[in-house]
Structure formats: structure tokens, C-alpha cells
Scaffold this active site. Sequence first.
Site, mmCIF file in Angstrom:
data_model
loop_
_atom_site.group_PDB
_atom_site.id
_atom_site.type_symbol
_atom_site.label_atom_id
_atom_site.label_comp_id
_atom_site.label_asym_id
_atom_site.label_seq_id
_atom_site.Cartn_x
_atom_site.Cartn_y
_atom_site.Cartn_z
ATOM 1 C CD GLU A 351 8.918 -0.909 -4.329
ATOM 2 O OE1 GLU A 351 8.777 -2.134 -4.529
ATOM 3 O OE2 GLU A 351 8.705 -0.380 -3.223
ATOM 4 C CD GLU A 467 6.719 3.976 0.025
ATOM 5 O OE1 GLU A 467 7.177 2.968 0.607
ATOM 6 O OE2 GLU A 467 6.240 3.931 -1.131
#
Length: 635
Positions: A351, A467
Site C-alpha cells: 500500500e 485479500e
Amino acid sequence: MKKLKTKKIIAGIVSTAMLYTTICGVAPETMQKTVGAADSDILFSTGFEDGEGIDKFSKRGDTDTSVLTVSDEVSYSGSSSMCVSERSESWNGPQFKLDDEYEAGVEYLVSAYVKTEWYSTINLSMQYTDEAGDPHYSNIKSVQGDGWAAFEDIKVSFTSDMKDVYIYFEAGDANTKIYVDDFTFKKAPVIPIEQDIPSLSNVYSPYFKIGTAICASNLSSPSYMDLVEKHFSKSMTFGNELKPESVLNKNACLAYVEETGDDTNPQVTLSAARGLLNYCRDNNIPVRGHTLVWHSQTPDWFFKENYADDGDWVSKDKMIERMENYIKNVMEIIEKEYPTVNFYAWDVVNEAWMEDGKPRAAGAYSKGDGSSAWVQIFGDNSFIEYAFQFARKYAPEGCKLYYNDYNEYMDQKMNAIYNMALELKEKGLIDGIGMQAHLDVGFPTAQMFEAAVAKYASTGLDVQITELDITTSDKSEAGLKKQAQLYSDVMDAAVKYADSVSAVVIWGVTDDTSWRADRIPLIFDENFKAKPAFYSMIDGLDVPKEPDTTTPTVTTPPTDEPQPAENLYGDLNGDKVADLTDLTLLSLYLLGDNDLSEDILKYADVNGNGTVDIADLAHFKQYVSKESGIVLGPQ
């Protein structure tokens, strides 16, 4: 995969079965309610009448001014409640200790009614100390309001390597009193999972790995782990236990500096991950390492001189040295303590890009605004290449290295990831791109997501969906169908690009344990039952036969005319077995989407009453679910 017709079949199975249940007087809501523990499983319960049970609680904060008493000011039931007053910090409140009296590795359910004097956020939280002596805190459930907040059958557990384990109530406003009433602590029931449905791992084995993410607390739930074993044994991601804040050992870091004067060699521990690592070792489950370098869940002291909370930020050169030693130490301790665990992948950087394609703002995790201490030190995203250099240097042979991110389908962010990945690929530093795929039924579209898969696949790098979860605020049958369709579309895209996609990881197993539980994002519900999304994922694929550990009773058809011996009631496709495939064909017939010949139709009368109708579908569903005493044919 098939799109329209088979989606209708699955919807028909769900809606028709629910219709029959409602006709019989049991509403679907009753079916879906979480199965609670029996009264005999209650270990402690009190309404605090006459002070009963308050001795089991203590106040949080030995030096604070708060007072723990029995109060007759307000109560949810009876005339008394427990009250914590004169609080000075938001975390001051009543706590209930677990490890002195209750067993590690067992799942428990906590229920209580909690109230504050005025509108505030009330949290049920947990605290424990790990093997290294570091404290850990986690929020279990939050409720906002000014009335009695219901905490009903909240799951809690702890592992054998935790000590000083407490659950406690706290309130966001430190000035308000906290009242607690009707507190109950009991063992969670063990609920059998559906063994008669296909294994996702087996269904997708021709294409890629199917895995999931779990936390150490999930190990205490036999039902949860039964689902993991059946459906997700090809890949495991640890939800929190290998993130930097769990692995970095502050006390050991400070002791190392005190002993050597060197603050460039961060000390690490596997204490939080040990239970999960043991499980993966003992069950031969491959692991996705998650994650090494991340702006979030990385403590600020890691970036400070001498690891001091209030220290100055270290220089870029020192942080490079720290990063290398940190990554080296993580890889070495895993190799030393768990040499047989197959870490087949690592999320090296997580991220780092914003939706506008730019790096995160400089800042710190403690600010809570998404800013990055890595950017604070480096000034930009140049730390990414260093992280991959060191991961390549120290990761075990054969372990693939990934960049992992969310909103990875947004154009500017997608382009930033794409360009970065090509640069790292040219230098031989990266093996793949992780698409988190935290989605919602309203956004993005399936076409947007598939376009992102295609773009990342075009790099020539491996792609993993890491995810996956899909939220819906609409919990009706229509909402679940939309969720199921998007799950199907995502899996269609993964199968279409299976030459580039090596794994799909679903971020959790049951809705109630998800980080987005309020929008039921997963494929199994709180009762460990498969949702429409599960069936949509296997729709149109070859489904291997599941091993049958029971011997079902099947009545042979009437003998008023010669019949082939292999024809049985419920066998509508002629494979000599009455199973989920035949149930689907019956549902399709009842919906008017398929015809059955007269020769076959007689075997669809599975309840033997002379007609083929919705009652046969319900009876067949009970049989396929292996409910006791259910047979097919004339009774």
C-alpha cells in the site's frame, strides 16, 4: 464459467428452499440466527444484584481515579448494574480476566448490556502480554449510542503463549460513566460444517491455489478450522501476526542498544505468529508472508533514534541499514525456527501508492491519517526498491516477492503500480503483483476489475488476488444474489487469466469474523454455512466428487415394470448417485427451466407421495445435507 442460466439455478435452490421453510412455519431469519451455547455451557453469569459477581471484575489502570461499584442508578434488568465512575482516560473501565480461570485454545462467547450517561462509542476490547513481555490491545466490537448497547455472543479466545489476558469495556468519552449489566461468559458451541459441499481448493486446483487469511484467535474454533481444512488448505495468510508491529520486539531492541550501542539491528520475534506457524507446519499448508514494509501497523519508534518514542527521525542511510537487518532477521528466524514451513510468497511492500498515483504523504502511523514514516525518512517512494533488494537477498529460494495494494483497479493508482512493477522486473527484484480486491457490490464493476487483472498480467509478472472480500449492505436475498454474481465475475476473470494468476486468497472465512462484518463480505455465514456466493464460485466448473464417509439409504423404485438396477430415486442424471447435481436438476425443473422425461420424472418423487413438487425439493435438500433419518423414495 456459465453466467446466466446456472446463476438462476443456484438462486432457485436458495429461494425455493427458503420458501418451503417459511411455508412450514420457520422463518429464514430463524434459520440464519447464530447458534448459541446451551445453558449448561455457561461458565459465569451475573446481573450484579446485591453485588453478586462484581468481585470477578477489576478497574483498568492501577493509578487512575476511577471507581468500580454496584449501582442502583440504572439497570438493564433487575435493580442493579456495575458502574465505573470518575474515569480519567477513555480506556478506564471494567476488565474481566481470562487466563487465570479459563482454558487457552477454547472459543468462548461474551454477552452483556452496556450503557454510558450520554452518547459515546463503547468498545469491547482485549489485552494480553506476549512471550516477549510486550502488551497488545485489540478492539473486538464497537457500538455507538446513548442507550443500552447489546453485546451478544461475541467470540473471544486466547492462546497458550498469552498471559495477563483481559477483556474489557471502554468508552470514547473519558468523562462518562460506564454501566454494565447481565454479563455472561460461556463456551461457544461446536457447529458441524457442511461436509457434503465441494472443496473450493479441489474445484480450483486445475487453475490456481485457493487460500484464506486467519488470525491466531481463529485456531480456537473447531468449526472455523474445519472450514479452513476443507476449503483453504493450499495457502494461508496471517491476518496480523507477521505485520511489523507484531514481529518487531521493542524490549529486545532497547536491550540490544543498551548492550551494544548499535541501533541499526532491529530484534524480531515470532511470538504472535507461533500458533499459526505451528498449524501450517503440522498440516503442511503453504504460507503467504504478509507483510514486510508498510506504513500502517509499523510503530513510530522503529524510525526513531535509539528506538525512542520521542526520539528524532533517523537518517535515510541509517534507515536503509535498519531495513536490511530487519528483513534479514525476519527471514533468518523463520528459517531457524520453522524450516519446514513453505513460505511460497511474501508481500514485500504494501500500500505505498495513493489513488492519484502519487506516494503517501510524509508522516507517521500514530497520526492515524494514512501518512507514511517511510516517506518521512526517504522523501518519496524510493524505499520500495531497497525493500525488494533486501527481500531478494534474504528470502528463501523459490519464494516469490510481491507488491500488494488495494483500489488497485483505479486508473492512476493502477498505472503507478504497473510502471513501478516493470522497473523492478527489469532489475530482477519482483515476481508478482498482489491485487487485494476489497470490493463492494456497488463498485467497482466486474469489467473494471477484469481490466486491472489484464493490465497486471500484461507485465509478464505473476498476479495473485490476495485479500478478496465483497461487501453488501443489502442482506436480503436480492443483495446476496448481487454479491454472488460479483464473486462469480471475479473468479471468472481469475480463471480467464489463469496462466498469469497463481493464487486467490479470500480475506477471512465467516462473515462475523471479518474486518467488515457489518456488510457480510465473505462466502460463509456466522453459522459456518455456505452462502449463495460460495455456489456462484463453483458454478460451471468441474466439481470433483467429495469423499462420502456415510452410507446413505436409497430406496429402489417400484417394480411394477422392469427397471435398470442402477436407477435410484433422486438419480436424475444417470450417474447412479443422488447428490447435489441432481438436486440442482430438480430445482431447475421446478423453476420451469428444464424438462425431465417421464422415465426420469418418476425418480424425482423423492418423498414418495406420488407428485413432484416443492416438497420433494425440501426433502431432497435434507437428504443431500445428510440429515438423520432422511431416505429417498416411498417411506
